[in-house]
Design a protein around this motif. Structure first.
Motif, PDB file in Angstrom:
ATOM      1  N   MET A 125       0.205   4.567  13.341  1.00 54.74           N
ATOM      2  CA  MET A 125       0.192   5.442  12.172  1.00 54.74           C
ATOM      3  C   MET A 125       0.819   6.794  12.515  1.00 54.74           C
ATOM      4  SD  MET A 125      -1.709   7.998  10.682  1.00 54.74           S
ATOM      5  CE  MET A 125      -3.403   7.971  11.199  1.00 54.74           C
ATOM      6  N   HIS A 126       0.511   7.317  13.717  1.00 48.93           N
ATOM      7  CA  HIS A 126       1.091   8.607  14.116  1.00 48.93           C
ATOM      8  C   HIS A 126       2.597   8.498  14.285  1.00 48.93           C
ATOM      9  CE1 HIS A 126      -2.007  11.541  14.319  1.00 48.93           C
ATOM     10  NE2 HIS A 126      -2.840  10.632  14.803  1.00 48.93           N
ATOM     11  N   GLU A 127       3.033   7.340  14.754  1.00 53.83           N
ATOM     12  CA  GLU A 127       4.467   7.130  14.901  1.00 53.83           C
ATOM     13  C   GLU A 127       5.132   7.182  13.526  1.00 53.83           C
ATOM     14  OE1 GLU A 127       5.682   7.347  17.715  1.00 53.83           O
ATOM     15  OE2 GLU A 127       7.781   6.835  17.325  1.00 53.83           O
ATOM     16  N   ALA A 128       4.479   6.557  12.542  1.00 52.19           N
ATOM     17  CA  ALA A 128       4.998   6.589  11.163  1.00 52.19           C
ATOM     18  C   ALA A 128       5.088   8.031  10.687  1.00 52.19           C
ATOM     19  CB  ALA A 128       4.092   5.769  10.247  1.00 52.19           C
ATOM     20  N   LYS A 129       4.094   8.827  11.064  1.00 53.28           N
ATOM     21  CA  LYS A 129       4.067  10.242  10.666  1.00 53.28           C
ATOM     22  C   LYS A 129       5.197  10.999  11.370  1.00 53.28           C
ATOM     23  CE  LYS A 129       0.974  11.638   8.517  1.00 53.28           C
ATOM     24  NZ  LYS A 129      -0.134  12.017   7.705  1.00 53.28           N
ATOM     25  N   ASN A 130       5.363  10.738  12.663  1.00 50.89           N
ATOM     26  CA  ASN A 130       6.428  11.422  13.418  1.00 50.89           C
ATOM     27  C   ASN A 130       7.801  11.123  12.857  1.00 50.89           C
ATOM     28  OD1 ASN A 130       4.624  12.535  15.144  1.00 50.89           O
ATOM     29  ND2 ASN A 130       4.857  10.970  16.741  1.00 50.89           N
ATOM     30  N   LEU A 131       7.931   9.930  12.301  1.00 45.08           N
ATOM     31  CA  LEU A 131       9.237   9.547  11.767  1.00 45.08           C
ATOM     32  C   LEU A 131       9.456  10.143  10.382  1.00 45.08           C
ATOM     33  CD1 LEU A 131       9.301   5.867  12.998  1.00 45.08           C
ATOM     34  CD2 LEU A 131      10.705   7.777  13.811  1.00 45.08           C
ATOM     35  N   GLY A 132       8.572  11.017   9.975  1.00 46.21           N
ATOM     36  CA  GLY A 132       8.795  11.732   8.717  1.00 46.21           C
ATOM     37  C   GLY A 132       7.831  11.353   7.615  1.00 46.21           C
ATOM     38  N   GLY A 133       6.930  10.454   7.886  1.00 43.33           N
ATOM     39  CA  GLY A 133       5.946  10.089   6.859  1.00 43.33           C
ATOM     40  C   GLY A 133       6.504   9.086   5.861  1.00 43.33           C
ATOM     41  N   ALA A 176       0.845  -1.204   0.000  1.00 39.28           N
ATOM     42  CA  ALA A 176       0.000   0.000   0.000  1.00 39.28           C
ATOM     43  C   ALA A 176       0.878   1.250   0.000  1.00 39.28           C
ATOM     44  CB  ALA A 176      -0.919  -0.011   1.211  1.00 39.28           C
ATOM     45  N   GLN A 177       1.967   1.188   0.781  1.00 36.80           N
ATOM     46  CA  GLN A 177       2.878   2.334   0.829  1.00 36.80           C
ATOM     47  C   GLN A 177       3.449   2.606  -0.560  1.00 36.80           C
ATOM     48  OE1 GLN A 177       6.569   1.607   2.793  1.00 36.80           O
ATOM     49  NE2 GLN A 177       7.127   3.780   2.869  1.00 36.80           N
ATOM     50  N   GLU A 178       3.865   1.513  -1.204  1.00 35.82           N
ATOM     51  CA  GLU A 178       4.474   1.623  -2.523  1.00 35.82           C
ATOM     52  C   GLU A 178       3.460   2.137  -3.551  1.00 35.82           C
ATOM     53  OE1 GLU A 178       6.941  -1.900  -3.182  1.00 35.82           O
ATOM     54  OE2 GLU A 178       6.281  -1.707  -5.256  1.00 35.82           O
ATOM     55  N   ALA A 179       2.230   1.635  -3.429  1.00 30.36           N
ATOM     56  CA  ALA A 179       1.200   2.016  -4.407  1.00 30.36           C
ATOM     57  C   ALA A 179       0.849   3.495  -4.283  1.00 30.36           C
ATOM     58  CB  ALA A 179      -0.043   1.162  -4.208  1.00 30.36           C
ATOM     59  N   ILE A 180       0.776   3.973  -3.039  1.00 31.35           N
ATOM     60  CA  ILE A 180       0.375   5.380  -2.867  1.00 31.35           C
ATOM     61  C   ILE A 180       1.512   6.331  -3.231  1.00 31.35           C
ATOM     62  CG2 ILE A 180      -0.350   7.098  -1.161  1.00 31.35           C
ATOM     63  CD1 ILE A 180      -1.873   4.897   0.265  1.00 31.35           C
ATOM     64  N   ASP A 181       2.756   5.910  -2.929  1.00 34.48           N
ATOM     65  CA  ASP A 181       3.929   6.741  -3.227  1.00 34.48           C
ATOM     66  C   ASP A 181       4.085   6.825  -4.745  1.00 34.48           C
ATOM     67  OD1 ASP A 181       6.317   7.987  -3.474  1.00 34.48           O
ATOM     68  OD2 ASP A 181       7.458   6.569  -2.242  1.00 34.48           O
ATOM     69  N   THR A 216       2.363  10.641  -0.608  1.00 33.86           N
ATOM     70  CA  THR A 216       2.808   9.465   0.147  1.00 33.86           C
ATOM     71  C   THR A 216       1.875   9.302   1.346  1.00 33.86           C
ATOM     72  OG1 THR A 216       4.277  10.828   1.479  1.00 33.86           O
ATOM     73  CG2 THR A 216       5.249   9.788  -0.465  1.00 33.86           C
ATOM     74  N   ALA A 217       2.051   8.180   2.039  1.00 35.16           N
ATOM     75  CA  ALA A 217       1.179   7.955   3.199  1.00 35.16           C
ATOM     76  C   ALA A 217       1.978   7.466   4.398  1.00 35.16           C
ATOM     77  CB  ALA A 217       0.111   6.932   2.856  1.00 35.16           C
ATOM     78  N   SER A 218       1.488   7.795   5.587  1.00 30.79           N
ATOM     79  CA  SER A 218       2.031   7.214   6.813  1.00 30.79           C
ATOM     80  C   SER A 218       1.099   6.087   7.212  1.00 30.79           C
ATOM     81  CB  SER A 218       2.055   8.249   7.931  1.00 30.79           C
ATOM     82  OG  SER A 218       2.850   9.332   7.523  1.00 30.79           O
ATOM     83  N   ILE A 219       1.697   4.931   7.477  1.00 30.58           N
ATOM     84  CA  ILE A 219       0.868   3.739   7.645  1.00 30.58           C
ATOM     85  C   ILE A 219       1.141   3.063   8.983  1.00 30.58           C
ATOM     86  CG2 ILE A 219       0.344   1.463   6.652  1.00 30.58           C
ATOM     87  CD1 ILE A 219       1.155   2.637   3.931  1.00 30.58           C
ATOM     88  N   GLY A 220       0.061   2.777   9.696  1.00 30.84           N
ATOM     89  CA  GLY A 220       0.186   2.034  10.945  1.00 30.84           C
ATOM     90  C   GLY A 220      -0.528   0.707  10.790  1.00 30.84           C
ATOM     91  N   LEU A 221      -0.037  -0.328  11.453  1.00 31.62           N
ATOM     92  CA  LEU A 221      -0.748  -1.595  11.357  1.00 31.62           C
ATOM     93  C   LEU A 221      -0.741  -2.323  12.692  1.00 31.62           C
ATOM     94  CD1 LEU A 221       1.348  -4.300  11.040  1.00 31.62           C
ATOM     95  CD2 LEU A 221       1.886  -3.025   8.988  1.00 31.62           C
ATOM     96  N   HIS A 222      -1.721  -3.190  12.822  1.00 33.23           N
ATOM     97  CA  HIS A 222      -1.828  -3.962  14.063  1.00 33.23           C
ATOM     98  C   HIS A 222      -2.480  -5.309  13.763  1.00 33.23           C
ATOM     99  CE1 HIS A 222      -1.993  -5.062  18.103  1.00 33.23           C
ATOM    100  NE2 HIS A 222      -3.191  -4.609  18.420  1.00 33.23           N
ATOM    101  N   LEU A 223      -1.777  -6.358  14.162  1.00 30.35           N
ATOM    102  CA  LEU A 223      -2.305  -7.707  13.997  1.00 30.35           C
ATOM    103  C   LEU A 223      -3.048  -8.063  15.283  1.00 30.35           C
ATOM    104  CD1 LEU A 223      -2.019 -10.151  11.978  1.00 30.35           C
ATOM    105  CD2 LEU A 223      -0.308 -11.024  13.570  1.00 30.35           C
TER     106      LEU A 223
END
Ligand code: C2E
Ligand code: CA
Ligand code: CA
Length: 711
Positions: A430-438, A384-389, A402-409
């Motif tokens: 997801m917010h952590e992904a955003k904090n790390l620069g997106g 999904a990250q690759e597709a949106i980028d 681009t997108a910031s993506i969070g996931l949880h199993l």
């Protein structure tokens, strides 16, 4: 309609009667279902059967029973019909005749006065052989059933519901117009088939056909929603009611069907469902449906024993893009992204749009094996990250997203919670992904709960903080080519009694979210203004830069507050630079521009902080009355080795030179960086650890101002 008794039968009947004695005579006529009257030429009754008597008053013994009967030619306006004259007329003309439809008032039923029975009356004149007189046989046929049936058929025809009746063998005998229209079969072709053949050809049941037939034959009826497919390209949704009519011995007499078209209701229901569960713009599921389906995976866990996964995606810088390029382009981008995600997730998983630029993929029941489920979920997130980028072309504009993506199993025993909790966890990732620069994928981990907790604590601490006791302004020098400290940036420090020294990079975003930044920012300006006034009066011209948060800047009363502070502190705005980030200008551009113009007219300088990292750097420079650019640290860090950064820094320096702007390079730590900058642009001001970290005012004064000759 039944025929009146034919002449020959009537004659036979009379002959029979003649041979019979009185009791038998009565028995013979009583067998007839219709009313029978055998009359003389004077209309005196010779014999009246039981049914016939029911048309008469109880005391009917009179010369002519018909003079008593009230007959009407029309029911509505009670137009009287003279039955007696009509009988005499038939007698005279000696011809057999049948009356028009008449309405007789039946005494026994007429307690409420409206009971009129429709009848046909026929008269047969009979030559009596024995007593050479002539007799009149009057037959009264009750037409109620026929009229009712006709009315029913008329109703059936007028009905929008398709209806038919079959005979005892199931052949369709009376299809109405609507039924023909729905099935596309004319009445003639319908009459050639049985209702079972029709059901099998055109009706799709949701339950097995056998169970429909069983219910019909056992209970006498079946009701349910069906799909009607008269041809390959026509389809109706309908409610079908089938009933079976039997006689007292349970012999089948008829089947009756009513077909109610509910295609419109269905469509309306679907529309209601769509509005309740789907997002209007993208057609994706909405938050409610996502919640429902997460709950379903949790409820289903005892059976499936499988791990499911949730992926949350938030587009990076979407808000900025929306604000600069317009809602229409923003909407198109959301649609394109939703299409990519739908394609990627496949039909077995759910893609939802939660709000704005936030999407979710619910990956249902991936595997019972945790390892395998995890790998699959992670792979999908990366895809999904690759597709949106990608670059998107919308309305002839090419833009990047681009997108910031969070996931949880998750599985039910582990989550032991509800969809809310799960979405919250995934959101933290997801917010952590955003904090790390997106443009990153991040998996939920317990640690994030702690961070969220700390954030909450920080928010509460900010609410209760005492500005004068806990906050302090630090200053960092900005140095020119001659080594003179010509200005300083104020950088805020928060010493919390329990949390300790909290860096601004941590608390400023929280304070912006909780809007405490407005109060804090005002406090910073107040202190910095006093400091600027004091240092300028003590040591001569010295400029102080103050960071202004976008939240603070966009406050309606911002300019008024600044004017109030100028009066209160008596500072000269000429000694103050306000640092704004590019983001400030993107929302409400015109209003922002007016505010900046107002501030400049008061004497402030405006600096663009973190220059080069924003979304669109050059277009607004034309419009703005700015004085300074601050090259972001990220470009300084790798000069002079990194060619890319060198090129960027070079072009910023040239731009500033052309526009006659001051340039400050921040984050300069090394001599080599300073040397490169000064070589490229001797007028550049340098701020960084190379000269000093940010330090308290008193220390700054001793180190950088005290050696100036006092005024
Ligand atoms: P900024 O405006 O980009 O400030 C520059 C940051 O770079 C400061 O971090 C400064 O200490 C740090 N820095 C300076 N020289 C060097 C260097 O040579 N190397 C490295 N690695 N860093 C250097 P600080 O003080 O932690 O502040 C972080 C951010 O917090 C600031 O970024 C600014 O956006 C915000 N901030 C600080 N004070 C205030 C304030 O009073 N109001 C508002 N609204 N924001 C503030
Ligand atoms: Ca700054
Ligand atoms: Ca900066």
């Amino acid at each position: 309609m039944r025929e009146a008794l034919p002449k020959t039968e009537a004659t036979d009947l009379i002959d029979q009667l003649k041979q019979a004695h009185q009791v038998q005579k009565q028995q013979i006529v009583d067998q007839f279902h219709d009313g029978l009257f055998l009359l003389t030429a004077q209309l005196t009754p010779l014999l009246i059967n039981e049914t016939g008597k029911s048309f008469l008053e109880e005391n009917w013994f009179s010369a002519c029973p018909f003079s008593q009967i009230q007959a009407y030619a029309q029911k509505q306006n009670r137009l009287r019909f003279d039955l007696k004259s009509w009988c005499l007329q038939q007698f005279e003309s000696e011809s057999d005749a049948t009356s028009p439809l008449l309405w007789l008032r039946i005494p026994a039923l007429s307690k409420d006065k409206c009971t009129l029975v429709p009848v046909l009356i026929s008269a047969v004149v009979i030559q009596s052989s024995e007593d050479d007189g002539r007799n009149l046989l009057i037959q009264i046929q009750d037409q109620s059933l026929q009229i009712q049936a006709e009315a029913q058929i008329r109703l059936m025809e007028a009905s929008h519901a398709g209806q038919f009746i079959t005979d005892a063998h199931g052949y369709i005998t009376q299809p109405n117009y609507a039924f023909s229209a729905y099935t596309g079969l004319n009445p003639d072709s319908l009459k050639k088939i049985t209702y079972i053949e029709w059901l099998q050809n055109q009706v799709v049941f949701r339950v097995p056909f056998g169970s429909v037939m069983k219910a019909l034959l056992e209970n006498g009826c079946w009701n349910g929603e069906v799909q009607l497919t008269p041809s390959s390209n026509v389809e109706y949704h309908a409610v079908l009611s089938l009933s079976m009519l039997t006689d007292y011995n349970r012999n089948i007499e008829h089947f009756i069907a009513v077909l109610q078209d509910i295609t419109d209701i269905r469509q309306a229901n679907n529309e209601i469902k769509r509005l309740a569960y789907y997002d209007n713009l993208t057609g994706l599921a909405n938050r409610t449906l996502l919640h429902n389906q997460i709950e379903t995976t949790l409820d289903h866990y005892p059976i499936s024993q499988s791990y499911s996964g949730l992926i949350l995606l938030d587009l990076d810088s979407f808000r900025m893009l929306n604000d600069t390029l317009g809602l229409e382009i923003g909407d198109q981008l959301l649609i394109l992204v939703s299409q990519k995600l739908t394609k990627l997730a496949g039909p077995e998983n759910l893609v939802a749009r939660l709000e704005g630029d936030e999407f979710a993929i619910l990956v249902k029941e991936i595997s019972q094996n945790q390892e395998e489920a995890h790998t699959k979920l992670l792979n999908l997130a990366y895809k999904a990250q690759e597709a949106i980028d990608d670059r998107y072309t919308i309305k002839n504009r090419s833009l990047h997203c681009t997108a910031s993506i969070g996931l949880h199993l998750y599985n039910q025993p582990e989550v032991n919670a509800h969809s809310d909790e799960l979405i919250r966890y995934t959101n933290m990732a997801m917010h952590e992904a955003k904090n790390l620069g997106g443009n990153q994928v991040y998996q939920f981990e317990e640690r994030l709960c702690k961070i969220a907790q700390q954030r909450l604590e920080m928010l509460q601490a900010l609410n209760h903080s005492e500005l004068d006791n806990e906050f302090e302004l630090y200053f960092q020098p900005q140095v020119d080519a001659q080594g003179n400290t010509v200005s300083a940036e104020t950088l805020l420090r928060w010493f919390h009694p329990v949390l300790g020294l909290v860096p601004p990079a941590q608390f400023i975003p929280v304070a912006e979210e909780g809007r405490q930044i407005i109060k804090i920012g005002l406090w910073v300006m107040h202190k910095a203004f006093i400091q600027a006034k004091y240092w300028n009066e003590t040591y001569g011209p010295f400029r102080i830069s103050i960071n202004i948060s976008p939240i603070q800047f966009h406050e309606q009363s911002f300019v008024e507050l600044v004017i109030g502070l100028i009066k209160f502190t008596q500072v000269n705005p000429k000694h103050i630079t306000l640092e704004l980030t590019e983001g400030v200008l993107i929302r409400n551009t015109n209003l922002a521009l007016q505010k900046i113009q107002h501030l400049v007219s008061l004497g402030f300088h405006i600096s663009i902080d973190d220059f080069g990292t924003g979304y669109s750097s050059l277009s607004y420079l034309q419009k703005l009355p700015i004085h300074e650019l601050k090259i972001d640290q990220s470009f300084i860090r790798h000069i002079p080795d990194n060619e890319n950064d060198v090129a960027i820094v070079d072009s910023i320096l040239k731009l500033a030179h052309n526009k006659n702007l001051t340039v400050v390079a921040e984050g300069v730590e090394l001599e080599s960086q300073a040397a490169f900058l000064r070589e490229a642009a001797p007028e550049v001001l340098i701020q960084g650890y190379l000269y000093s970290k940010p330090i308290p005012a008193a220390e700054f004064e001793t180190k950088f101002l005290a050696q100036r000759p006092k005024l």
